[in-house]
Scaffold this active site. Structure first.
Site, PDB file in Angstrom:
ATOM      1  N   THR A 159       0.844  -1.350  -0.034  1.00 30.40           N
ATOM      2  CA  THR A 159      -0.001  -0.016   0.078  1.00 30.40           C
ATOM      3  C   THR A 159       0.941   1.172   0.008  1.00 30.40           C
ATOM      4  O   THR A 159       1.805   1.181   0.809  1.00 30.40           O
ATOM      5  CB  THR A 159      -0.861   0.133   1.058  1.00 30.40           C
ATOM      6  OG1 THR A 159      -1.433   1.364   1.338  1.00 30.40           O
ATOM      7  CG2 THR A 159      -0.109  -0.192   2.489  1.00 30.40           C
TER       8      THR A 159
ATOM      9  N   TYR B 118      -1.744   0.258  10.024  1.00 28.51           N
ATOM     10  CA  TYR B 118      -1.961  -0.614   8.769  1.00 28.51           C
ATOM     11  C   TYR B 118      -0.847  -0.411   7.679  1.00 28.51           C
ATOM     12  O   TYR B 118      -0.394  -1.574   7.542  1.00 28.51           O
ATOM     13  CB  TYR B 118      -3.394  -0.008   8.067  1.00 28.51           C
ATOM     14  CG  TYR B 118      -3.515  -0.297   6.576  1.00 28.51           C
ATOM     15  CD1 TYR B 118      -3.812  -1.800   6.499  1.00 28.51           C
ATOM     16  CD2 TYR B 118      -3.355   0.481   5.583  1.00 28.51           C
ATOM     17  CE1 TYR B 118      -3.801  -1.957   4.922  1.00 28.51           C
ATOM     18  CE2 TYR B 118      -3.505   0.069   4.234  1.00 28.51           C
ATOM     19  CZ  TYR B 118      -3.710  -1.306   3.956  1.00 28.51           C
ATOM     20  OH  TYR B 118      -3.915  -1.574   2.700  1.00 28.51           O
TER      21      TYR B 118
HETATM   22  C1  UD1 Z   1      -6.659   4.725   0.654  1.00 24.36           C
HETATM   23  C2  UD1 Z   1      -6.471   3.361   1.477  1.00 24.36           C
HETATM   24  C3  UD1 Z   1      -5.034   3.484   2.030  1.00 24.36           C
HETATM   25  C4  UD1 Z   1      -3.997   3.832   1.067  1.00 24.36           C
HETATM   26  C5  UD1 Z   1      -4.382   5.085   0.447  1.00 24.36           C
HETATM   27  C6  UD1 Z   1      -3.268   5.499  -0.661  1.00 24.36           C
HETATM   28  C7  UD1 Z   1      -8.012   2.045   2.339  1.00 24.36           C
HETATM   29  C8  UD1 Z   1      -9.025   1.826   3.677  1.00 24.36           C
HETATM   30  N1  UD1 Z   1      -7.253   3.437   2.588  1.00 24.36           N
HETATM   31  O1  UD1 Z   1      -6.886   5.760   1.891  1.00 24.36           O
HETATM   32  O2  UD1 Z   1      -4.717   2.231   2.557  1.00 24.36           O
HETATM   33  O3  UD1 Z   1      -2.857   3.994   1.701  1.00 24.36           O
HETATM   34  O4  UD1 Z   1      -5.721   5.057  -0.300  1.00 24.36           O
HETATM   35  O5  UD1 Z   1      -3.529   6.915  -1.267  1.00 24.36           O
HETATM   36  O6  UD1 Z   1      -7.992   1.048   1.720  1.00 24.36           O
HETATM   37  N2  UD1 Z   1     -12.667  11.563   1.629  1.00 24.36           N
HETATM   38  C9  UD1 Z   1     -13.811  12.505   1.932  1.00 24.36           C
HETATM   39  N3  UD1 Z   1     -15.027  12.050   2.370  1.00 24.36           N
HETATM   40  C10 UD1 Z   1     -15.065  10.781   2.452  1.00 24.36           C
HETATM   41  C11 UD1 Z   1     -14.198   9.702   2.283  1.00 24.36           C
HETATM   42  C12 UD1 Z   1     -12.844  10.204   1.864  1.00 24.36           C
HETATM   43  O7  UD1 Z   1     -13.507  13.749   1.917  1.00 24.36           O
HETATM   44  O8  UD1 Z   1     -16.358  10.293   2.871  1.00 24.36           O
HETATM   45  C13 UD1 Z   1     -11.502  12.232   1.236  1.00 24.36           C
HETATM   46  C14 UD1 Z   1     -10.370  12.164   1.991  1.00 24.36           C
HETATM   47  O9  UD1 Z   1     -10.106  12.924   3.100  1.00 24.36           O
HETATM   48  C15 UD1 Z   1      -9.076  11.885   1.145  1.00 24.36           C
HETATM   49  C16 UD1 Z   1      -9.666  11.156  -0.079  1.00 24.36           C
HETATM   50  O10 UD1 Z   1     -11.273  11.432  -0.028  1.00 24.36           O
HETATM   51  O11 UD1 Z   1      -8.725  13.185   0.835  1.00 24.36           O
HETATM   52  C17 UD1 Z   1      -9.577   9.733  -0.406  1.00 24.36           C
HETATM   53  O12 UD1 Z   1      -9.982   9.085   0.924  1.00 24.36           O
HETATM   54  P1  UD1 Z   1     -10.141   7.570   0.960  1.00 24.36           P
HETATM   55  O13 UD1 Z   1     -10.825   7.185  -0.107  1.00 24.36           O
HETATM   56  O14 UD1 Z   1     -10.670   7.233   2.443  1.00 24.36           O
HETATM   57  O15 UD1 Z   1      -8.705   6.800   0.636  1.00 24.36           O
HETATM   58  P2  UD1 Z   1      -7.351   7.146   1.384  1.00 24.36           P
HETATM   59  O16 UD1 Z   1      -7.750   7.842   2.896  1.00 24.36           O
HETATM   60  O17 UD1 Z   1      -6.534   8.062   0.646  1.00 24.36           O
END
Ligand code: UD1
Length: 334
Positions: free
Chosen positions: A124, A148
């Site tokens: 990852t 993780y």
């Molecule tokens: C995911 C992976 C992580 C990996 C990373 C690589 C999982 C659980 N997480 O995390 O292991 O290291 O990608 O880049 O597999 N966001 C919102 N609202 C939401 C959800 C997310 O604004 O409801 C934003 C977050 O703040 C972030 C982006 O969307 O800026 C992506 O978030 P998310 O999809 O949760 O992935 P990562 O946290 O990047």
């Protein structure tokens, strides 16, 4: 290939009933490979395993793993089985070190003893933590900021050290933000209580949740929201088949980023899902989520050079469409 050879070319896919593993299994089966899946179904789904035998069990079960390796004549292991929720890893670190690191150690010992030739490991981008400048090359210092990421990095180290001690050669793939679903709609991301942005956005678009929360609008990024490198699961799965071919041809052990090499903001993702749906995704702006880096984008030259990997779906709209299609399918059956 004579039948004897074929018997020794079975691929064990751990976690093959999960989101990414099941997409890899499908591509392997379509490529004519013989595949056996080991999955404890704690987060995976039996019906996601298409065209391969499913053994229900845990990678930490030594007797079971030994038996599967022996009975199926496994020469390659693709290792996906893991827990992957970052906040959960912060709350319960030992579970992550147990399930991800200790279970991997068990698997590797069994692989060594059974003479497995090669391993493709699901790592990852979380191993980088918060890299300076928001992008990471494979030689960017690793500095995970949650258990993780640490649990996966420790597994990478075990692979490296075992390979140096005449163990299996390996390719460790460091995934960035995996999204989208099988373009033919056969399998997808069925995870319950999803936290990943694209899936959550699709759920919000379809009214499965009231709205999406944008976590942070004051980052030092072009539109103030977090930037990530979203890679379509179909392209990611293809990278595993490319890694297999590379290792079979005698390729040296390698650690490779899996991303497209450019990022999109949260707002851009929401717009893409809105376009796919034909209506805007309802959202609310909230404070930053703890532990989120502002930007995390892959430098992905190495995987292209080493494996000859060529993505086919480097298109945010395609990611959004396939993710939404799957979410619609789930809505129809649940
Ligand atoms: C995911 C992976 C992580 C990996 C990373 C690589 C999982 C659980 N997480 O995390 O292991 O290291 O990608 O880049 O597999 N966001 C919102 N609202 C939401 C959800 C997310 O604004 O409801 C934003 C977050 O703040 C972030 C982006 O969307 O800026 C992506 O978030 P998310 O999809 O949760 O992935 P990562 O946290 O990047």
């Amino acid at each position: 290939m004579n039948p004897q050879d074929k018997r020794h070319r079975t691929i064990l896919v751990t976690g093959g009933a999960g989101y990414i593993g099941s997409h890899v299994v499908l591509q392997l089966v379509e490529a004519g490979e013989r595949v056996v899946v080991l999955d404890d179904l704690s987060t995976g789904f039996r019906e996601a395993v298409i065209g391969a035998e499913l053994v229900v069990g845990n990678v930490g079960d030594r007797a079971l793993v030994e038996r599967v390796l022996r009975e199926h004549g496994v020469d390659t292991v693709m290792h996906f089985a893991a827990r992957t929720i970052v906040p959960e890893s912060v709350a319960d670190p030992l579970r992550y070190y147990g399930n991800n690191t200790c279970a991997t150690r068990n698997l590797l010992e069994c692989c060594r003893d059974a003479g497995v030739a090669q391993i493709v490991f699901s790592s990852t981008a979380a191993v980088y933590g918060i890299p300076a400048g928001g992008s990471a090359r494979e030689d960017t210092p690793t500095a995970p900021i949650n258990p993780y990421g640490s649990s996966k990095l420790m597994s990478e180290w075990m692979l490296r050290d075992l390979a140096a001690a005449d163990g299996p050669r390996y390719v460790a793939l460091r995934y960035f933000n995996v999204a989208g679903c099988d373009p033919e709609g056969r399998i997808g991301q069925s995870t319950k209580n999803a936290t990943l942005l694209v899936k959550v956005a699709c759920e919000a678009a379809l009214g499965k949740r009231e709205r999406l929360s944008i976590f942070g609008t004051d980052y030092d990024t072009p539109d103030g929201t977090g930037v990530r490198d979203y890679i379509h699961v179909d392209d990611l799965a293809r990278a595993h088949l490319d890694a297999l071919e590379y290792l079979r041809a005698g390729g040296a052990s390698s650690t490779l980023n899996c991303g497209y090499g450019h990022g999109y903001s949260v707002r851009e993702v929401l717009e893409a899902v809105g376009r796919a749906h034909g209506a805007p995704v309802p959202f609310v702006e909230q404070a930053r989520r703890a532990g989120d880096p502002p930007s995390l984008v892959a430098v992905s030259d190495r995987i292209r050079e080493t494996l000859g990997w060529r993505p086919r779906h480097d298109d945010l709209d395609f990611i959004a469409r396939t993710a939404l299609q799957w979410e619609q399918k789930l809505a129809a059956v649940r």
